[in-house]
Scaffold this motif. Structure first.
Motif, PDB file in Angstrom:
ATOM      1  N   THR A 198       0.836  -1.210   0.000  1.00 50.21           N
ATOM      2  CA  THR A 198       0.000   0.000   0.000  1.00 50.21           C
ATOM      3  C   THR A 198       0.866   1.253   0.000  1.00 50.21           C
ATOM      4  O   THR A 198       0.545   2.243  -0.674  1.00 50.21           O
ATOM      5  N   SER A 202       0.875   3.955  -3.025  1.00 52.31           N
ATOM      6  CA  SER A 202       0.504   5.348  -2.799  1.00 52.31           C
ATOM      7  C   SER A 202       1.508   6.332  -3.367  1.00 52.31           C
ATOM      8  O   SER A 202       1.193   7.480  -3.608  1.00 52.31           O
ATOM      9  N   ILE A 206      -1.801   6.782  -8.595  1.00 51.49           N
ATOM     10  CA  ILE A 206      -2.949   7.188  -7.780  1.00 51.49           C
ATOM     11  C   ILE A 206      -4.170   6.292  -7.980  1.00 51.49           C
ATOM     12  O   ILE A 206      -4.827   5.907  -7.009  1.00 51.49           O
ATOM     13  N   SER A 209      -3.584   2.919  -6.419  1.00 49.18           N
ATOM     14  CA  SER A 209      -3.504   3.112  -4.967  1.00 49.18           C
ATOM     15  C   SER A 209      -4.892   3.216  -4.336  1.00 49.18           C
ATOM     16  O   SER A 209      -5.190   2.542  -3.349  1.00 49.18           O
ATOM     17  N   THR A 227      -4.439   7.471   2.120  1.00 44.73           N
ATOM     18  CA  THR A 227      -5.218   8.278   1.163  1.00 44.73           C
ATOM     19  C   THR A 227      -4.628   9.679   1.031  1.00 44.73           C
ATOM     20  O   THR A 227      -4.478  10.208  -0.083  1.00 44.73           O
ATOM     21  N   SER A 230      -1.439   9.542  -0.938  1.00 41.20           N
ATOM     22  CA  SER A 230      -1.727   9.358  -2.371  1.00 41.20           C
ATOM     23  C   SER A 230      -2.179  10.658  -3.023  1.00 41.20           C
ATOM     24  O   SER A 230      -1.742  11.008  -4.120  1.00 41.20           O
ATOM     25  N   THR A 233       0.863  13.259  -3.113  1.00 42.56           N
ATOM     26  CA  THR A 233       1.905  12.956  -4.105  1.00 42.56           C
ATOM     27  C   THR A 233       1.321  12.886  -5.517  1.00 42.56           C
ATOM     28  O   THR A 233       2.001  13.209  -6.485  1.00 42.56           O
ATOM     29  N   CYS A 234       0.058  12.437  -5.627  1.00 41.43           N
ATOM     30  CA  CYS A 234      -0.599  12.144  -6.907  1.00 41.43           C
ATOM     31  C   CYS A 234       0.091  11.005  -7.652  1.00 41.43           C
ATOM     32  O   CYS A 234      -0.342  10.611  -8.739  1.00 41.43           O
ATOM     33  N   GLY A 235       1.190  10.485  -7.111  1.00 41.75           N
ATOM     34  CA  GLY A 235       1.883   9.348  -7.700  1.00 41.75           C
ATOM     35  C   GLY A 235       2.958   9.742  -8.703  1.00 41.75           C
ATOM     36  O   GLY A 235       2.872  10.778  -9.360  1.00 41.75           O
TER      37      GLY A 235
END
Length: 279
Positions: A198, A202, A206, A209, A227, A230, A233-235
């Motif tokens: 997880t 994250s 996104i 995740s 959450t 995630s 950062t937005c991934g």
């Protein structure tokens, strides 16, 4: 010597990834199909019209009048609604240092965020998270003071702009598809520890995740933390999409990372304070 070690390490990682793809063909095929499906059903319907509209608005006088009479920044408004990488798509059009602007306009699209959050939490908590995310970026904006965009009065031919925009958007979306496929074919399936998996998801992508957070059986408190990470950062997948859009623009990544860490700290603090007070 350092360069040789670095190049050897990179080459070794590439070989390991290549071997993984060869020995996990069925999984890779499934992930590619999944990525294409997400791209066709989620990404294109949201980003294609968004990019076209952003281009048309940029080349019209709407940003100029919004800024002049309402004293509002069109970049910030559209970033909240449409998310990243739309912010990069807009910033690219202005001859301005992007580091601070990218840092304070980083979101996932509003509709995308709410739909996923209400599947993980109650709608009230979903709205609180969205609000604190916007508030955190606003606080960060006041702190780091990004450069102002000077909107000009334009006299462009919107038909020509539309044709160019369609071509540019198509190329951008194809690049985004490649990025999504790459991140979705990384060997996260071999990780058995659900907390480690997880954590990695994250940071990486996104959509995967948040999908994982919907199904995984962990305490709600821990889900909330993952959450927030995630969403902040937005991934890395979206980071690569942003980079592909503004590939010819210089970004100070250390400074950018520092600002996003500030955002995450503010985001977590505000969210837990507000949830504690209201719930």
């Amino acid at each position: 010597m350092k360069n040789i070690i670095k190049e050897t390490f990179v080459f070794t990682i590439i070989l390991i990834y290549f071997y993984y793809c060869l020995t996990n063909y069925t999984y890779i095929q499934m992930q590619i199909n999944f990525s294409i499906k997400i791209w066709l059903t989620k990404i294109i319907p949201s980003l294609f019209p968004t990019f076209i509209i952003a281009d048309l608005i940029y080349n019209s006088n709407i940003p100029y009048y919004i800024n002049k009479y309402l004293h509002l920044n069109y970049l910030y408004i559209l970033s909240i609604i449409c998310g990243s990488p739309t912010n990069a798509y807009i910033i690219k059009e202005y001859n301005i240092s992007p580091t601070k602007l990218l840092a304070v306009t980083k979101y996932t699209s509003l509709l995308f965020t709410y739909n996923f959050l209400k599947a993980i939490f109650k709608p009230k908590i979903a709205l609180i998270i969205i609000f604190t995310n916007i508030l955190s970026n606003l606080i960060l904006t006041l702190y780091i003071k990004p450069p102002k965009i000077q909107y000009k009065h334009n006299n462009n031919n919107l038909l020509n702009i539309l044709i160019k925009s369609i071509n540019k958007t198509t190329n951008t979306l194809i690049s985004i598809l490649g990025t999504i496929i790459f991140f979705n074919t990384l060997p996260t399936n071999i990780i058995t520890n659900k907390y480690l998996k997880t954590t990695i998801l994250s940071i990486l992508e996104i959509t995967t995740s948040l999908n994982n957070l919907i199904t995984i059986n962990i305490p709600l408190f821990i889900k909330l933390i993952f959450t927030l990470i995630s969403l902040s950062t937005c991934g890395l997948c979206i980071e690569c999409q942003i980079k592909s859009i503004i590939s010819d623009t210089s970004i100070n990544y250390l400074e950018y990372l520092k600002y996003r860490i500030y955002h995450l700290i503010i985001f977590i603090t505000l969210t837990f304070i507000i949830i504690t007070i209201l719930l």
